[in-house]
Enzyme design. Structure first.
Site, PDB file in Angstrom:
ATOM      1  N   SER A  84      38.560  39.026  40.432  1.00 51.64           N
ATOM      2  CA  SER A  84      38.579  39.138  41.895  1.00 51.64           C
ATOM      3  C   SER A  84      39.748  38.449  42.595  1.00 51.64           C
ATOM      4  O   SER A  84      39.987  38.696  43.772  1.00 51.64           O
ATOM      5  CB  SER A  84      37.264  38.608  42.478  1.00 51.64           C
ATOM      6  OG  SER A  84      36.240  39.538  42.230  1.00 51.64           O
ATOM      7  N   LYS A  87      38.356  32.449  51.484  1.00 52.65           N
ATOM      8  CA  LYS A  87      37.460  33.578  51.245  1.00 52.65           C
ATOM      9  C   LYS A  87      36.068  33.255  51.795  1.00 52.65           C
ATOM     10  O   LYS A  87      35.631  32.095  51.748  1.00 52.65           O
ATOM     11  CB  LYS A  87      37.386  33.865  49.740  1.00 52.65           C
ATOM     12  CG  LYS A  87      36.740  35.177  49.359  1.00 52.65           C
ATOM     13  CD  LYS A  87      36.770  35.382  47.843  1.00 52.65           C
ATOM     14  CE  LYS A  87      36.077  36.659  47.400  1.00 52.65           C
ATOM     15  NZ  LYS A  87      36.105  36.827  45.930  1.00 52.65           N
ATOM     16  N   SER A 143      37.496  41.311  44.469  1.00 52.36           N
ATOM     17  CA  SER A 143      36.793  41.198  45.732  1.00 52.36           C
ATOM     18  C   SER A 143      37.515  40.321  46.778  1.00 52.36           C
ATOM     19  O   SER A 143      37.147  40.369  47.945  1.00 52.36           O
ATOM     20  CB  SER A 143      35.403  40.611  45.475  1.00 52.36           C
ATOM     21  OG  SER A 143      35.492  39.295  44.981  1.00 52.36           O
TER      22      SER A 143
END
Ligand SMILES: [Zn+2]
Lengths: 534, 434
Positions: free
Chosen positions: B138, B39, B114
Site C-alpha cells: 500500500s 494517511k 491504499s
C-alpha cells in the site's frame, strides 16, 4: 409416568419448574418421590471446575489504568488501550504474568517454555474490541494438582491448565435488568487481569468442589495475588454429570455415558455448592423419570438458588481463535524457576501442628485463611501454644463471625489480640470475653468501627471482681455475705453436709456479681465465711 | 521551546486529502514547519480519523499515534489526513467511502492504493513528505503509480501504536516523498523503539544515503518477470537494473518458488486479522448513538451492513470463514506455513545476494473502474506481498515511464537492512538524474 412431571427444588421452598419446554413454572411441592423405580447406588457424580479469578495487580493487564475501580463512577478508569480504541495496542503487565506464574507454581504446574496469547472473537457490548485477549492452545501453565480433604480422605485434584486473560467490561441496567429500557456499559472493569484455572473432572460431590475452592482461595491469598473480598473477583463455571459408577474412570472425559451440563455464572463460594447440589438433584430426578440426560448449558440464578436452561445458541458459538498478532509469545519458564513461592496452607498447617502443638483440625481451620493464619502467627508465643487460644480463635471468633456473615477482613485484629491477652490474664471470665467479642463484632458490623476491648469491658461492667485476702471487704465477700444472710436454709443444709447447698450459694453469688466473679474465688470466700461461722 | 504557525491551504485538485488543517502550530526541529500529510488510518489527536470509512465518520482520536508524536516533536506541521482505500483494503483508492483520489500524472487513472492520497499529495506537489502504511504494497504501489518514492520498513522498525489495524502482522507505517533523500529523512524521524508496541524493535534509524553500490550483489527473481507482468513494464525495469549494474553492482538471476503461494497466504492472513480487528465497530462506541428501540443484534448488524463498504464486507466475510472451526487448519494455519516458506526463500536468497530487485507493480496505473472484479485486483499485489509476508524492507523508486505513466523499481533487502535498500534506491536515483 405422566408427561407433566415436575421436580421440586431441593430446598423444598415450594417453587418448582417443568422440564418440558413451553410449560410455565408452576407451584408444586409433592413431587420429590416421583417414580422411585431406579437404583442410584450405582451412579456417581462427576464435577469439574473452571475458575476465573481477578489478579490483584495495581494496574490493568495491558495498560496503566488503576484496577481500584469498585466505588468509582463508570468509565473513569479507562484509556485508549482498555477502551480498545482503534490503533491502540496491548502492552503486557509483567506483574500479572508474575502473579500467574506464582499460581502455576503453587498448583504444581509445568510452565510452558513458550506460551501465547490468542484472540477469542465474539460480539458482545461489554467486549470493547470485539474479541477478548486470552490464551488458547499454548497456556501459561499446564498439568498441576492441588490436594484437598476429599469425601474419602486426602484427595489429589488435577489441574488441567492455568492461563491469563483480560476481563471484559460490565453491563449496567438502571433499575434492574427486567425494568431497564436500555443497557449501559461500564469499561472500568475492562482489562483487569484474570487467571482461568481449569480442573480435571475430579470432584465426586458438590462438597468436594466447595472444599477445593476454599483451598484454592487460601492458596491464592497466601500467594498475595488475589483478594477474595472484592466483589466479583471470583467467577466459576462447573461441569457436572451423573455417570454409572466406574464408567468415568474407565472411559474418561468425552466418552461419558450421559450428557454433561455446564453451569455458568456462579459468583460466590457458597453459590458453587448450592448450584451443584441443585444440579445433582435435578439430574437424579430426570434419571428417575427415565429421561435421557442431554449435554446443555445452564445458568445459575443466585437469588433463587436454581439453574435455568440457556438458549442453545450459546453452545454453538465459534470463537475463531487465532494467535494475537500484537503480542509476542511469552518465554517465561526461566523466570518462573527464579520465582520463590511463600509458605502455603499445607506447610503452615504442619508448622502449626508441630510448633504450636495444635490439633490437626484446629491447625487446618487456622491456616485455611491467610488473614487468620497471619493473626494467629503473630500472637505471643505462650498464647498460640495454648489449646484454649486455638479453640477461642478457631471456634469462638470464627463462629461468631460466621454467625454475623462477617469475615476476618475489616475486623480490627489488634483489638482481638488484646481481648485474648485480657482473657488470658484472667481479668475477665470466659463468658465475659465472649460477651465482649459479640459486642465488638456487632458494633463493627453496624458502624464499621468498634470500641477498644477495655472500653467495652468497662461499659458492660465485665471486669472480674477482685477478691481481697480472707477477712477483707471486697465485692465478692460482700456478695457472699449477702447470699448467706438471705439463704439461711441453704446455710443450714450446708452445715448438715449437703454439698449441693454450696453450689446453690455459689450460683447466688455469681448472680449478684453478674458473672464477673471467678467461681474459684466465690467458692473459696463462701467456704471461708461458712467455716468461720460454724 | 519557541513555536510558530504554518498555513496550509492547498488546491487539492486530485482529492488527495480528506481534510486539511489550515493553521498548524509547530515547534523547532529537524522538520521545522514542513507540512507532512498523514494517511487517514493513523490516529491524530483532535483531528478526525476515519480510515476513509463511513463507520468511523466523526471519530476524533483522543491521542496521537507514536509516529505523529515523533513528527510533532521534530517540528513537522501535520497538514491533513489523506484519502485511502477504506481501512487500507484496495490497490487503487477507489474503495474510499468518500470518493476516489485521482492520479496527478494522469487524472483519468487511479493513484494506486491504499495510500493513494499520500502519494497524490506528493506527486501534485502539495506536500514534500507523507506517511503511508503498507500491508501488502500500500505504500509501494501508489509510489510506483504516481512516480514517487515509498519505503516499507522492516516489520517492527516503526511503531504501529495508533495505526488503526487492518492486518497487524503484516503492516508497517513508512515514509513517502518525491525523492530518496526526503524519504530517508522522514524514516529517521519516525523509526525507533516504542514500548507501547510489543512488536517494535530497538533499531534506531540514523542514516545518510550512500550511492556507492560497487560490488553489491543484486538478485533478480525470475518470478518477478513472470506471467501477468506487462512486458513494457518489465523492459523498463530491466533497463533500470542494468543501470545498477553499470554502477558496479553484480546482477544475479535467481528463483523464488514460494511466490506461487504468496498471494494466497497474504489474502488469508490479512482477511483473517481484519475480520477480528474490525469487530470493534459495532455501533456501541463509534458513530451516531444506537437506536435504543432495536435489539443489540439488530442494531449492530445494521450498523456494520451500512457502515462498511463492499470490499471491507467481502474481506470480513472471507476472514471470518478462514478462521472458522473446521477451516482454520485448511486456511489460516496453511497460510502461516506458506508464509514461513516465503521467509525461508528470502533467507536463502539473502545468503547469496544483498538485495533483490524487480518491478513494484506488474502494470502501470489502471484507468478508473478497470479492475472491476476483485480477483484481478488482488493479482496486482503479487510483487509487493512477499516483503510483507517476510517482514523485510522494500522500497519503490521511480524508474522510467511507459506511455507517460510512471513505473516503479522495487528493491527488497534483508531484515533490518532498511539502510541498504535506501542506498540502492539512492544510487539508482543518482544514476538516473545524471
Ligand atoms: Zn486503560
Amino acid at each position: 409416568m405422566t408427561d407433566t412431571t415436575k421436580v421440586s427444588r431441593p430446598t423444598g421452598d415450594g417453587i418448582s419448574f417443568s422440564e418440558k419446554k413451553g410449560t410455565d413454572i408452576q407451584n408444586h411441592t409433592e413431587t420429590a418421590n416421583v417414580g422411585m423405580n431406579r437404583d442410584f447406588s450405582d451412579d456417581e457424580v462427576i464435577i469439574g471446575l473452571e475458575i476465573h479469578c481477578q489478579l490483584d495487580t495495581r494496574t490493568k493487564l495491558f495498560c496503566g489504568c488503576s484496577t481500584d475501580y469498585r466505588d468509582d463512577s463508570p468509565n473513569t478508569h479507562v484509556c485508549p488501550i482498555c477502551l480498545g480504541l482503534p490503533g491502540s495496542l496491548p502492552r503486557m503487565n509483567k506483574k500479572a504474568i508474575e502473579y500467574a506464574l506464582r499460581v502455576g507454581k503453587a498448583l504444581n504446574c509445568t510452565i510452558l517454555e513458550e506460551s501465547e496469547f490468542s484472540r477469542k472473537n465474539y460480539f458482545y457490548p461489554d467486549l470493547n474490541k470485539g474479541f477478548q485477549i486470552t490464551q488458547y492452545d499454548k497456556p501459561l501453565a499446564v498439568k498441576g494438582h492441588l490436594d484437598i480433604e476429599g469425601d474419602d480422605g486426602e484427595k489429589r485434584v488435577r489441574i488441567t491448565r492455568v492461563h491469563v486473560e483480560e476481563d471484559p467490561g460490565r453491563l449496567v441496567h438502571k433499575g434492574g435488568v427486567d425494568r431497564a429500557k436500555y443497557t449501559l456499559v461500564d469499561y472500568n472493569r475492562a482489562g483487569i487481569p484474570l487467571i482461568e484455572i481449569v480442573t480435571e473432572p475430579d470432584f465426586r460431590s458438590p462438597k468436594e468442589a466447595r472444599r477445593f475452592l476454599n483451598k484454592l482461595r487460601a492458596t491464592l491469598e497466601y500467594l498475595g495475588v488475589f483478594d477474595s473480598e472484592k466483589e466479583g473477583s471470583l467467577r466459576v463455571d462447573a461441569n457436572i454429570s451423573i455417570q454409572p459408577k466406574g464408567w468415568f474412570d474407565r472411559f474418561g472425559k468425552g466418552k461419558e455415558d450421559r450428557g454433561r451440563v455446564e453451569v455458568k455464572n456462579i459468583s460466590s463460594y457458597k453459590g458453587v455448592e448450592k448450584a451443584l447440589t441443585f444440579e445433582v438433584t435435578r439430574q437424579k430426578n430426570s434419571l428417575r423419570r427415565g429421561q435421557k440426560l442431554e449435554s446443555a448449558t445452564r445458568h445459575f440464578v443466585e437469588a433463587r438458588g436454581v439453574t435455568t436452561a440457556s438458549r442453545s445458541k450459546e453452545m454453538e458459538q465459534d470463537y475463531r481463535y487465532f494467535p494475537e498478532p500484537d503480542l509476542r509469545p511469552l518465554r517465561v519458564s526461566d523466570w518462573a524457576d527464579r520465582i520463590v513461592i511463600p509458605e502455603l496452607p499445607d506447610a503452615r498447617k504442619t508448622r502449626f501442628i508441630e510448633d504450636y502443638c495444635l490439633s490437626p483440625t484446629h491447625a487446618a481451620t487456622l491456616t485455611g485463611d491467610w488473614q487468620i493464619a497471619e493473626f494467629y502467627d503473630n500472637l505471643p508465643n505462650d498464647l498460640k501454644t495454648s489449646t484454649a487460644t486455638a479453640t477461642w480463635v478457631a471456634d469462638t471468633l470464627l463462629g461468631e463471625l460466621n454467625y454475623r456473615d462477617m469475615t476476618i477482613r475489616g475486623v480490627p485484629l489488634s483489638h482481638f489480640k488484646e481481648l485474648l491477652l485480657i482473657r488470658q490474664s484472667g481479668e475477665i471470665t470466659e463468658k465475659g470475653a465472649v460477651e465482649v467479642l459479640r459486642s465488638l463484632l456487632d458494633q463493627q458490623k453496624e458502624r464499621g468501627t468498634c470500641e477498644l476491648p477495655w472500653e467495652c469491658i468497662e461499659r458492660l461492667g465485665l471486669k472480674v471482681l477482685g477478691c481481697a485476702a480472707p477477712g477483707g471487704k471486697d465485692p465478692v465477700t460482700s456478695a457472699a455475705e449477702e447470699a448467706i444472710a438471705e439463704n439461711p436454709q441453704a446455710v443450714a443444709d450446708f452445715c448438715k453436709g449437703r454439698s449441693e447447698a454450696l453450689n446453690f450459694l455459689v450460683g447466688q453469688v455469681m448472680k449478684k456479681t453478674r458473672g464477673c466473679a471467678k467461681p474459684a474465688d466465690v467458692n473459696r470466700v463462701l467456704t471461708g465465711i461458712l467455716s468461720r461461722g460454724e | 521551546m519557541p513555536g510558530f504557525t504554518v498555513s496550509f491551504h492547498p488546491e487539492d485538485r486530485f482529492f488527495a486529502f480528506l481534510r486539511t488543517v489550515g493553521e498548524i502550530s509547530c515547534r523547532e526541529g529537524r522538520l521545522s514547519g514542513i507540512p507532512v500529510a498523514v494517511k487517514d488510518n493513523i490516529s491524530t489527536a483532535g483531528i478526525e480519523t476515519t480510515c476513509a470509512s463511513r463507520i468511523l465518520e466523526g471519530y476524533i482520536p483522543p491521542y496521537d499515534a507514536t509516529v505523529v508524536e515523533r513528527l510533532k516533536n521534530e517540528g513537522a506541521a501535520i497538514a491533513g489526513k489523506t484519502n485511502m482505500d477504506e481501512f487500507g483494503m484496495g490497490t487503487t483508492t477507489e474503495n474510499s467511502a468518500f470518493g476516489p483520489t485521482r492520479n496527478p500524472v494522469d487524472p483519468s487513472r487511479v493513484p494506486g492504493g491504499s495510500s493513494g492520497g499520500s502519494a497524490a499529495a506528493i506527486a501534485a506537489g502539495l506536500v514534500p513528505l507523507a506517511l503511508g502504511t503498507d500491508t501488502g504494497g500500500s505504500i509501494r504501489c501508489p509510489a510506483a503509480f504516481c512516480g514517487i518514492v515509498g519505503l516499507k520498513p522492516t516489520y517492527g522498525r516503526v511503531s504501529r501504536y495508533g495505526l488503526i489495524a487492518y492486518a497487524n502482522s503484516l503492516e508497517q507505517i513508512g515514509p513517502m516523498a518525491a525523492n530518496v533523500t526526503d524519504a530517508n529523512l522522514l524514516m529517521g524521524v519516525i523509526a525507533g523503539h516504542d514500548p507501547r508496541d510489543s512488536t517494535s524493535l530497538d533499531f534506531p534509524y540514523l542514516h545518510t544515503p550512500d550511492p556507492e553500490i560497487r560490488g553489491m550483489r543484486i538478485g533478480v527473481p525470475e518470478e518477478f518477470f513472470g506471467e501477468g507482468v506487462d512486458p513494457r513494464v518489465a523492459s523498463v525495469v530491466w533497463e533500470g537494473i542494468s543501470l545498477l549494474e553499470r554502477k558496479g553492482a553484480e546482477i544475479v538471476t535467481c528463483r523464488m518458488p514460494s511466490m506461487a503461494y504468496a498471494l494466497a497466504a497474504y489474502y488469508v492472513t490479512c482477511t483473517s486479522e481484519a475480520s477480528s480487528n474490525l469487530a470493534r465497530f459495532d455501533g456501541v462506541r463509534y458513530g451516531p448513538p444506537a437506536d435504543t428501540k432495536k435489539t443489540w443484534h439488530e442494531s449492530f448488524q445494521e450498523r456494520r451492513r451500512d457502515g462498511f463498504g463492499e470490499e471491507v464486507r467481502r474481506r470480513i466475510m472471507l476472514g471470518t470463514f478462514t478462521l472458522s472451526s473446521g477451516y482454520y487448519g485448511k486456511y489460516y494455519a496453511k497460510a502461516q506455513a506458506a508464509r514461513n516458506q516465503v521467509r525461508a526463500d528470502f533467507e536463502r536468497l539473502f545468503r547469496e545476494v544483498d538485495v533483490l530487485a524487480g518491478p513494484t507493480m506488474p502494470t502501470v496505473a489502471f484507468k478508473f473502474g478497470e479492475k472491476s472484479d476483485p480477483l484481478s485486483m488482488y493479482l496486482s499485489d503479487i510483487l509487493t506481498v512477499p516483503a510483507n509476508l517476510a517482514g523485510v524492507p522494500a522500497i519503490s523508486v521511480p524508474c522510467g515511464r511507459v506511455e507517460g505513466l510512471p513505473v516503479g523499481l522495487q528493491i527488497m533487502g534483508r531484515w533490518m537492512e532498511d539502510e541498504r535498500v535506501v542506498d540502492v534506491g539512492y544510487a539508482f536515483e543518482q544514476g538516473v538524474s545524471r
